[in-house]
Design an enzyme around this catalytic site. Structure first.
Site, PDB file in Angstrom:
ATOM      1  NE  ARG A 121       5.029  -4.938  10.298  1.00  0.00           N
ATOM      2  CZ  ARG A 121       5.584  -4.450   9.220  1.00  0.00           C
ATOM      3  NH1 ARG A 121       4.856  -4.256   8.133  1.00  0.00           N
ATOM      4  NH2 ARG A 121       6.854  -4.133   9.194  1.00  0.00           N
ATOM      5  NE  ARG A 177      10.447  -2.402  11.239  1.00  0.00           N
ATOM      6  CZ  ARG A 177       9.180  -1.999  11.240  1.00  0.00           C
ATOM      7  NH1 ARG A 177       8.490  -1.971  12.359  1.00  0.00           N
ATOM      8  NH2 ARG A 177       8.615  -1.624  10.117  1.00  0.00           N
ATOM      9  NE  ARG A 200      14.342  -3.491   4.826  1.00  0.00           N
ATOM     10  CZ  ARG A 200      13.020  -3.577   4.814  1.00  0.00           C
ATOM     11  NH1 ARG A 200      12.391  -3.910   3.738  1.00  0.00           N
ATOM     12  NH2 ARG A 200      12.374  -3.303   5.890  1.00  0.00           N
ATOM     13  NE  ARG A 234       2.530  -1.053   9.939  1.00  0.00           N
ATOM     14  CZ  ARG A 234       3.685  -1.089   9.287  1.00  0.00           C
ATOM     15  NH1 ARG A 234       3.705  -1.076   7.971  1.00  0.00           N
ATOM     16  NH2 ARG A 234       4.823  -1.121   9.951  1.00  0.00           N
ATOM     17  CE  LYS A 281       9.692   0.207   2.725  1.00  0.00           C
ATOM     18  NZ  LYS A 281       9.455   0.936   4.006  1.00  0.00           N
TER      19      LYS A 281
HETATM   20  P1  AP5 Z   1       2.880   1.085   4.936  1.00  0.00           P
HETATM   21  O1  AP5 Z   1       2.470   1.236   3.521  1.00  0.00           O
HETATM   22  O2  AP5 Z   1       2.563  -0.176   5.654  1.00  0.00           O
HETATM   23  O3  AP5 Z   1       4.418   1.500   5.106  1.00  0.00           O
HETATM   24  P2  AP5 Z   1       5.742   0.703   4.703  1.00  0.00           P
HETATM   25  O4  AP5 Z   1       6.733   1.697   4.212  1.00  0.00           O
HETATM   26  O5  AP5 Z   1       5.424  -0.438   3.798  1.00  0.00           O
HETATM   27  O6  AP5 Z   1       6.157   0.233   6.167  1.00  0.00           O
HETATM   28  P3  AP5 Z   1       6.805  -1.097   6.706  1.00  0.00           P
HETATM   29  O7  AP5 Z   1       6.897  -0.892   8.200  1.00  0.00           O
HETATM   30  O8  AP5 Z   1       6.060  -2.315   6.243  1.00  0.00           O
HETATM   31  O9  AP5 Z   1       8.194  -1.065   6.063  1.00  0.00           O
HETATM   32  P4  AP5 Z   1       9.454  -1.793   6.490  1.00  0.00           P
HETATM   33  O10 AP5 Z   1      10.342  -1.548   5.343  1.00  0.00           O
HETATM   34  O11 AP5 Z   1      10.001  -1.407   7.814  1.00  0.00           O
HETATM   35  O12 AP5 Z   1       8.940  -3.280   6.738  1.00  0.00           O
HETATM   36  P5  AP5 Z   1       8.897  -4.582   5.799  1.00  0.00           P
HETATM   37  O13 AP5 Z   1       7.588  -5.191   5.960  1.00  0.00           O
HETATM   38  O14 AP5 Z   1       9.415  -4.293   4.439  1.00  0.00           O
HETATM   39  O15 AP5 Z   1       2.204   2.315   5.757  1.00  0.00           O
HETATM   40  C1  AP5 Z   1       2.301   2.396   7.160  1.00  0.00           C
HETATM   41  C2  AP5 Z   1       0.933   2.826   7.738  1.00  0.00           C
HETATM   42  O16 AP5 Z   1       0.644   4.150   7.291  1.00  0.00           O
HETATM   43  C3  AP5 Z   1      -0.253   1.957   7.275  1.00  0.00           C
HETATM   44  O17 AP5 Z   1      -1.167   1.867   8.318  1.00  0.00           O
HETATM   45  C4  AP5 Z   1      -0.864   2.748   6.096  1.00  0.00           C
HETATM   46  O18 AP5 Z   1      -2.264   2.502   5.968  1.00  0.00           O
HETATM   47  C5  AP5 Z   1      -0.565   4.176   6.506  1.00  0.00           C
HETATM   48  N1  AP5 Z   1      -0.273   5.063   5.384  1.00  0.00           N
HETATM   49  C6  AP5 Z   1       0.468   4.788   4.281  1.00  0.00           C
HETATM   50  N2  AP5 Z   1       0.565   5.867   3.486  1.00  0.00           N
HETATM   51  C7  AP5 Z   1      -0.132   6.850   4.110  1.00  0.00           C
HETATM   52  C8  AP5 Z   1      -0.403   8.222   3.791  1.00  0.00           C
HETATM   53  N3  AP5 Z   1       0.074   8.785   2.677  1.00  0.00           N
HETATM   54  N4  AP5 Z   1      -1.126   8.946   4.667  1.00  0.00           N
HETATM   55  C9  AP5 Z   1      -1.601   8.388   5.818  1.00  0.00           C
HETATM   56  N5  AP5 Z   1      -1.395   7.100   6.173  1.00  0.00           N
HETATM   57  C10 AP5 Z   1      -0.656   6.347   5.324  1.00  0.00           C
HETATM   58  O19 AP5 Z   1      10.020  -5.488   6.505  1.00  0.00           O
HETATM   59  C11 AP5 Z   1       9.811  -6.038   7.778  1.00  0.00           C
HETATM   60  C12 AP5 Z   1      11.030  -6.868   8.159  1.00  0.00           C
HETATM   61  O20 AP5 Z   1      11.227  -7.924   7.208  1.00  0.00           O
HETATM   62  C13 AP5 Z   1      12.378  -6.128   8.188  1.00  0.00           C
HETATM   63  O21 AP5 Z   1      12.585  -5.470   9.418  1.00  0.00           O
HETATM   64  C14 AP5 Z   1      13.354  -7.286   7.956  1.00  0.00           C
HETATM   65  O22 AP5 Z   1      13.563  -8.028   9.135  1.00  0.00           O
HETATM   66  C15 AP5 Z   1      12.613  -8.172   6.970  1.00  0.00           C
HETATM   67  N6  AP5 Z   1      12.932  -7.827   5.549  1.00  0.00           N
HETATM   68  C16 AP5 Z   1      12.031  -7.390   4.616  1.00  0.00           C
HETATM   69  N7  AP5 Z   1      12.663  -7.160   3.453  1.00  0.00           N
HETATM   70  C17 AP5 Z   1      13.976  -7.447   3.658  1.00  0.00           C
HETATM   71  C18 AP5 Z   1      15.133  -7.383   2.829  1.00  0.00           C
HETATM   72  N8  AP5 Z   1      15.067  -6.968   1.541  1.00  0.00           N
HETATM   73  N9  AP5 Z   1      16.318  -7.741   3.368  1.00  0.00           N
HETATM   74  C19 AP5 Z   1      16.405  -8.178   4.642  1.00  0.00           C
HETATM   75  N10 AP5 Z   1      15.357  -8.248   5.484  1.00  0.00           N
HETATM   76  C20 AP5 Z   1      14.146  -7.887   4.991  1.00  0.00           C
END
Ligand code: AP5
Length: 215
Positions: free
Chosen positions: A160, A171, A88, A127, A13
């Site tokens: 991370r 998660r 979410r 990552r 994402k």
């Molecule tokens: P990346 O793009 O980083 O993936 P992502 O989907 O953004 O993964 P996240 O782990 O950040 O998502 P998440 O939803 O669990 O965490 P968030 O930060 O939102 O890609 C991953 C890796 O793969 C990278 O190394 C990238 O380079 C690589 N990659 C990407 N695309 C690729 C491809 N096509 N091919 C090869 N490699 C690729 O949330 C974290 C925490 O914050 C949550 O657990 C929660 O506690 C809190 N939080 C955030 N938002 C909310 C909300 N709305 N409500 C409540 N709590 C929230």
């Protein structure tokens, strides 16, 4: 263009939101990035979010709804954006709907990034992030110019903490229980577009452009 990117942890994402923001000159709102920045700053928001994020749990709806409302209000109702990591939960989706209705704005699409477990495992294990600026790399697919160092010269890259296996399990459990119900929510509103997100990032990006009618 007002878009939401949905998908499990590691679906890409953040990666695709950045590409969309660069390509179309739109605002990227990542609640995860904002919360991690608050933790780095040690702000009251960061202090509240830290234990939950470290435990792999979601932060309270009213807190993240407030964050997104502030970001969108600062840009005005004409602004275009892509939301990554929000909504979410179903209550967050209703709150966003109410926000848009008040502004007379409409959501254009909700893109669901569909990936299999093995791709997710490979993406998350490789990552590496910069704890200072938040830039994200991948050991194989998007390596930094200098091994282990941020391209912006901030310092060493880290794994991370919430990608550790125990936290990751939580998660995924939170995703299945609280976020997956957004698929039928947006399907019912005829906004959901499912995109195969297995493959290199630029290939996935072209698929997204294609479902948006932009290619
Ligand atoms: P990346 O793009 O980083 O993936 P992502 O989907 O953004 O993964 P996240 O782990 O950040 O998502 P998440 O939803 O669990 O965490 P968030 O930060 O939102 O890609 C991953 C890796 O793969 C990278 O190394 C990238 O380079 C690589 N990659 C990407 N695309 C690729 C491809 N096509 N091919 C090869 N490699 C690729 O949330 C974290 C925490 O914050 C949550 O657990 C929660 O506690 C809190 N939080 C955030 N938002 C909310 C909300 N709305 N409500 C409540 N709590 C929230």
């Amino acid at each position: 263009m007002k878009l939401i990117l949905l998908g499990p942890p590691g679906a890409g994402k953040g990666t695709q939101a950045r590409l969309l923001a660069d390509e179309y000159g739109i605002l990227q709102v990542s609640t995860g990035d904002i919360l991690r920045e608050a933790i780095r700053d040690g702000s009251p928001l960061g202090q509240e979010a830290r234990p939950l994020m470290e435990d792999g749990r979601l932060v309270a709806d009213q807190i993240v709804v407030g964050i997104v409302a502030n970001q969108l209000n600062a840009k005005g109702s004409e602004a275009d954006w892509v939301l990554d990591g929000f909504p979410r939960t179903v209550p967050q989706a209703f709150a966003l709907e109410a926000m848009l209705n008040r502004r007379g704005a409409v959501l254009d699409a909700v893109v669901s990034l569909e990936v299999d477990d093995s791709a997710i495992a490979e993406r998350l294990s490789g990552r590496r992030s910069c704890p200072a600026c938040g830039l994200v790399f991948h050991l194989r697919w998007n390596p930094p110019r200098t091994v282990g160092r941020c391209d912006r010269n901030c310092g060493p890259l880290v794994f991370r903490p919430d990608d550790a296996p125990g936290t990751l399990l939580r998660r995924f459990a939170e995703y299945g229980l609280l976020t997956a119900p957004l698929m039928p929510f947006y399907e019912k509103r005829k906004l959901l577009a499912r995109v195969d997100a297995v493959g290199e990032a630029d290939v996935v990006f072209e698929r997204i452009r294609s479902v948006l009618g932009e290619s």
